[in-house]
Scaffold this motif. Structure first.
Motif, PDB file in Angstrom:
ATOM      1  N   THR A 110      10.803 108.556 -23.465  1.00 26.24           N
ATOM      2  CA  THR A 110      10.412 107.290 -24.086  1.00 26.24           C
ATOM      3  C   THR A 110      10.609 107.346 -25.594  1.00 26.24           C
ATOM      4  O   THR A 110      11.083 106.376 -26.194  1.00 26.24           O
ATOM      5  N   GLU A 111      10.280 108.471 -26.193  1.00 27.39           N
ATOM      6  CA  GLU A 111      10.475 108.641 -27.633  1.00 27.39           C
ATOM      7  C   GLU A 111      11.958 108.539 -27.988  1.00 27.39           C
ATOM      8  O   GLU A 111      12.323 107.894 -28.978  1.00 27.39           O
ATOM      9  N   LYS A 125      14.321 106.914 -26.315  1.00 29.01           N
ATOM     10  CA  LYS A 125      14.722 105.507 -26.178  1.00 29.01           C
ATOM     11  C   LYS A 125      14.251 104.680 -27.371  1.00 29.01           C
ATOM     12  O   LYS A 125      14.994 103.844 -27.895  1.00 29.01           O
ATOM     13  N   LEU A 126      13.024 104.924 -27.797  1.00 29.91           N
ATOM     14  CA  LEU A 126      12.482 104.204 -28.957  1.00 29.91           C
ATOM     15  C   LEU A 126      13.266 104.518 -30.222  1.00 29.91           C
ATOM     16  O   LEU A 126      13.526 103.629 -31.032  1.00 29.91           O
ATOM     17  N   LYS A 163      16.372 102.526 -30.188  1.00 27.80           N
ATOM     18  CA  LYS A 163      16.082 101.116 -30.479  1.00 27.80           C
ATOM     19  C   LYS A 163      15.839 100.903 -31.968  1.00 27.80           C
ATOM     20  O   LYS A 163      16.299  99.919 -32.551  1.00 27.80           O
ATOM     21  N   LEU A 191       8.925  96.649 -31.677  1.00 30.93           N
ATOM     22  CA  LEU A 191       9.130  98.089 -31.855  1.00 30.93           C
ATOM     23  C   LEU A 191       7.853  98.769 -32.353  1.00 30.93           C
ATOM     24  O   LEU A 191       7.497  99.852 -31.883  1.00 30.93           O
ATOM     25  N   GLU A 241       5.553  99.127 -29.458  1.00 26.23           N
ATOM     26  CA  GLU A 241       5.974 100.202 -28.553  1.00 26.23           C
ATOM     27  C   GLU A 241       5.633 101.578 -29.126  1.00 26.23           C
ATOM     28  O   GLU A 241       5.197 102.472 -28.390  1.00 26.23           O
ATOM     29  N   VAL A 242       5.831 101.752 -30.426  1.00 23.76           N
ATOM     30  CA  VAL A 242       5.492 103.021 -31.074  1.00 23.76           C
ATOM     31  C   VAL A 242       3.988 103.267 -30.978  1.00 23.76           C
ATOM     32  O   VAL A 242       3.546 104.374 -30.657  1.00 23.76           O
TER      33      VAL A 242
END
Length: 127
Positions: A61-62, A64-65, A68, A86, A89-90
């Motif tokens: 996930t990190e 992918k973030l 992004k 964003l 999400e973080v």
């Protein structure tokens, strides 16, 4: 409020399957405690697999973030909405890490207190 309830109340539904299963590990400790002659191997296997599951999900996930965020920074027209998304999400990932870390810390403490006969869980994990 008990930690099991706090954890389950604060889990993000979309990530629920990737959290440490604190409730199951707690039940396993109670079973070991009820039968001191039983092996703790099942608990240690469960702990290792839960830690690996949470860590793997976090890392993916990190990553992918990060992609992004890089894409967002590379675009000429930075949309305020996408920036807010964003940031959200973080923040969600930060809380995911916090609750999983706390779950592992608490379950380790509970194991050491109730089942650590002559050594600590850390020593058991190193075997």
């Amino acid at each position: 409020m008990k930690f099991t309830e706090v954890l389950e109340e604060n889990m993000l539904l979309r990530w629920r399957a990737y959290y440490v299963n604190y409730r199951a590990m707690k039940l396993c400790i109670e079973e070991i405690e009820a039968d001191p002659s039983s092996s703790n191997a099942h608990f240690l296997t469960m702990l290792k697999s839960n830690m690996l599951k949470a860590l793997t999900f976090y890392e993916k996930t990190e990553e992918k973030l990060q992609k992004k965020i890089e894409q967002h920074l590379a675009t000429e027209t930075r949309m305020p909405k996408s920036r807010k998304d964003l940031e959200h999400e973080v923040k969600d990932l930060r809380w995911y890490a916090h609750y999983n870390k706390e779950a592992i810390r608490k379950i380790a403490k509970k194991y050491d207190k109730r089942c650590g006969k002559s050594k600590t869980m850390q020593a058991d994990l190193m075997e």
